[in-house]
Design an enzyme around this catalytic site. Structure first.
Site, short mmCIF file in Angstrom:
data_model
loop_
_atom_site.label_atom_id
_atom_site.label_comp_id
_atom_site.label_asym_id
_atom_site.label_seq_id
_atom_site.Cartn_x
_atom_site.Cartn_y
_atom_site.Cartn_z
N CYS A 234 -9.78 -1.31 5.12
CA CYS A 234 -11.25 -1.24 5.10
C CYS A 234 -11.77 0.09 5.66
O CYS A 234 -12.70 0.69 5.09
CB CYS A 234 -11.85 -2.41 5.87
SG CYS A 234 -11.07 -2.71 7.47
N HIS B 298 -18.13 -1.86 9.87
CA HIS B 298 -17.39 -0.84 10.61
C HIS B 298 -18.20 0.46 10.61
O HIS B 298 -18.85 0.81 9.62
CB HIS B 298 -16.04 -0.56 9.94
CG HIS B 298 -15.04 -1.66 10.09
ND1 HIS B 298 -15.25 -2.80 10.82
CD2 HIS B 298 -13.78 -1.78 9.56
CE1 HIS B 298 -14.18 -3.58 10.76
NE2 HIS B 298 -13.27 -2.98 10.01
N ARG C 54 0.80 -1.23 0.00
CA ARG C 54 0.00 0.00 0.00
C ARG C 54 0.83 1.28 0.00
O ARG C 54 0.37 2.31 -0.48
CB ARG C 54 -0.93 0.02 1.21
CG ARG C 54 -2.07 -0.98 1.13
CD ARG C 54 -2.88 -0.96 2.41
NE ARG C 54 -3.89 -2.02 2.41
CZ ARG C 54 -4.49 -2.47 3.49
NH1 ARG C 54 -4.17 -1.96 4.68
NH2 ARG C 54 -5.38 -3.43 3.41
#
Length: 340
Positions: free
Chosen positions: A132, A245, A101
């Site tokens: 996420c 979430h 990333r």
């Protein structure tokens, strides 16, 4: 997307892998050959795809030659070993771990936010899927960023146990049963119980006092928006929820923008559903809206009474679907429609 492609899913027996497979089916992704992969201990199991039981192969022994797309979700160390090997064989890897990333020559992509970044996949044949929590925040904030700019983000996340995998989901189930049976739950090995509790700690602590999960949101926001000037202040919290979430997000914008403008922007934003009514139940929650759904849900939109250019939002999304599997498949859809 009429042409078919050879697609491998690494981590096929895990939570995200299973969801990847179901989403490939649901969205009728053009798969001509499907290859489920996992570690040696899962090899020999089978997964079901389009009505057929397909044996899971050991990734250590698998030759990626001829595979066009690899959807990887089996942990950073596995991706570190096998993503470069797959890429060298001509497979474009969409990696769901944190391994790539922060590497400058690997695009970090949320399709609703920066799809143009996918074009850079040719440098290494690897595309990174963001964390996420970052994904759902970026989907909600990009329309505001484009319209009014953002100078600061203060976010508290309330993250479900599925984000830590099946084992932690089972831990919650067992602890809840024990607690309801009258047992007092105590920390085990320094880890505090999750059942009926809220834990302000996800991932490893960093030298600055933030956790790695929190710093991911800082690093990834800057990369995805291409704007290192945004100040990001996150607190990541684990809560006893199975899927979905939730985030309380407070942003400061460059120009003042009203709550009404934000509602209008988000009502037209791709991937967003606004549920924002000032009444009991007039807001989204992880259980009632986000779980097993593809959208990012936004509510509690209001102007921040503590800041002249502040906007407050409540954002929920399914961390396994949009926060992982769906985002990967959306990247793959853009790959085959625009680049292959």
């Amino acid at each position: 997307m009429s042409k078919g492609y050879s697609v491998a899913v690494l981590g096929a027996t895990g939570l995200v892998g299973e969801t990847l497979i179901s989403i490939l089916e649901e969205r009728d992704f053009p798969v001509s050959r499907f290859v489920p992969l996992a570690s040696a201990r899962s090899a020999g199991k089978s997964v079901r795809f389009r009505g057929e039981d397909i044996p899971v192969q050991d990734v250590e022994k698998f030759d990626f030659a001829g595979v066009r797309i690899g959807l990887f979700s089996a942990g950073g160390s596995v991706s570190a070993e096998h993503a470069p090997r797959a890429a060298a064989a001509g497979c474009v890897v969409v990696d769901n771990t944190s391994k790539f990333r922060y590497e400058a020559d690997v695009p970090l992509v949320v399709p609703e936010v920066n799809p143009e970044a996918i074009a850079a996949y040719t440098s290494r044949n690897i595309i990174a899927n963001p964390n996420c929590s970052t994904i759902q925040m970026m989907v909600a904030l990009k329309p505001i960023y484009d319209a009014a700019g953002i100078t600061r983000i203060n976010v508290a996340t309330y993250q479900s146990v599925s984000g830590a995998g099946r084992r932690y989901m089972e831990t919650l189930r067992q602890q809840a049963g024990r607690s309801l049976g009258g047992e007092q739950l105590l920390p085990e090995g320094g880890v505090k119980p999750i059942a009926f509790n809220v834990i302000p700690h996800i991932d490893e602590f960093q030298p600055n006092g933030y956790t790695k999960e929190e710093m991911k949101m800082v690093w990834e926001t800057h990369r995805i928006l291409g704007d290192d000037s945004i100040r990001v202040n996150p607190t990541a919290v684990r809560v006893p929820v199975y899927f979905g979430h939730s985030e309380a997000i407070h942003v400061e914008t460059r120009r003042k923008i009203s709550a009404a403008e934000v509602r209008e922007l988000l009502s037209r934003a791709p991937g967003v559903t606004v549920l924002d009514e000032a009444r009991p139940g007039g807001y989204p929650t992880a259980l009632t809206e986000a779980a097993r759904r593809d959208q990012v849900f936004v509510g509690r939109i209001r102007e921040d009474i503590s800041s002249e250019r502040g906007i407050d939002l409540w954002v929920v999304a399914d961390n396994i679907r949009k926060g992982a599997a769906l985002n990967s498949v959306q990247i793959a859809e853009i790959l085959v429609s625009e680049y292959f």
